[in-house]
Scaffold this active site. Structure first.
Site, PDB file in Angstrom:
ATOM      1  N   GLY A  49       0.897  -1.274  -0.086  1.00  0.00           N
ATOM      2  CA  GLY A  49      -0.028   0.048   0.060  1.00  0.00           C
ATOM      3  C   GLY A  49       0.908   1.384  -0.078  1.00  0.00           C
ATOM      4  O   GLY A  49       0.346   2.419   0.084  1.00  0.00           O
ATOM      5  N   CYS A  50       1.999   1.285  -0.080  1.00  0.00           N
ATOM      6  CA  CYS A  50       2.917   2.414  -0.376  1.00  0.00           C
ATOM      7  C   CYS A  50       3.396   2.536  -1.698  1.00  0.00           C
ATOM      8  O   CYS A  50       3.551   1.618  -2.477  1.00  0.00           O
ATOM      9  CB  CYS A  50       4.304   2.047   0.485  1.00  0.00           C
ATOM     10  SG  CYS A  50       4.193   1.947   2.139  1.00  0.00           S
TER      11      CYS A  50
END
Length: 141
Positions: A49-50
């Protein structure tokens, strides 16, 4: 020192720098000294999710947490390093329970994009999950 006290100390130290942009720049510059060994830059250590790739390695040493990280982006590296600094040498129970207030308290939430804040939240989730595993694997907790 409790994790809450350590966090307040980090906030106080950073807020000595009055301009929030200079404060954020100081965090980014602190991240330059951070390098995770290439052997620890594995798929398993990637934080999901980065936007920028971020690696997080956690371990339990003498009953205390230790977190190391690295990122492709200098800004993300500095911010991730700040989280690692906060949660390193903590009791795993505290590391699982104490949420970071540092972003808001230092004025970073106003300067960081929603995607960066989301990435930091994902890193916090990974730290919390690791701390919970440390608790269950350590019979003294």
């Amino acid at each position: 020192m409790s994790l809450d006290e350590k966090q307040q100390s980090l906030i106080d130290d950073l807020n000595i720098i009055h301009d929030p942009h200079e404060r954020l720049n100081a965090v980014v510059m602190r991240g330059h000294a951070l390098k995770l060994d290439d052997a620890q830059k594995t798929e398993a250590n990637l934080v999901p999710g980065c936007v920028s790739r971020v690696w997080l390695h956690g371990e339990l040493v003498n009953g205390r947490t230790r977190f190391l990280c690295d990122a492709e982006s200098p800004m993300v590296r500095g911010l991730a390093m700040l989280l690692c600094e906060l949660y390193t040498d903590a009791d795993p129970v505290e590391a699982a329970l104490v949420e970071p207030r540092i972003w808001e308290a230092c004025g970073f939430t106003k300067m960081l994009s929603p995607t960066r804040l989301n990435g930091l939240a994902n890193m916090r989730l990974r730290i919390r999950d690791m701390a919970k595993r440390f608790i269950t694997s350590n019979p003294s907790h």
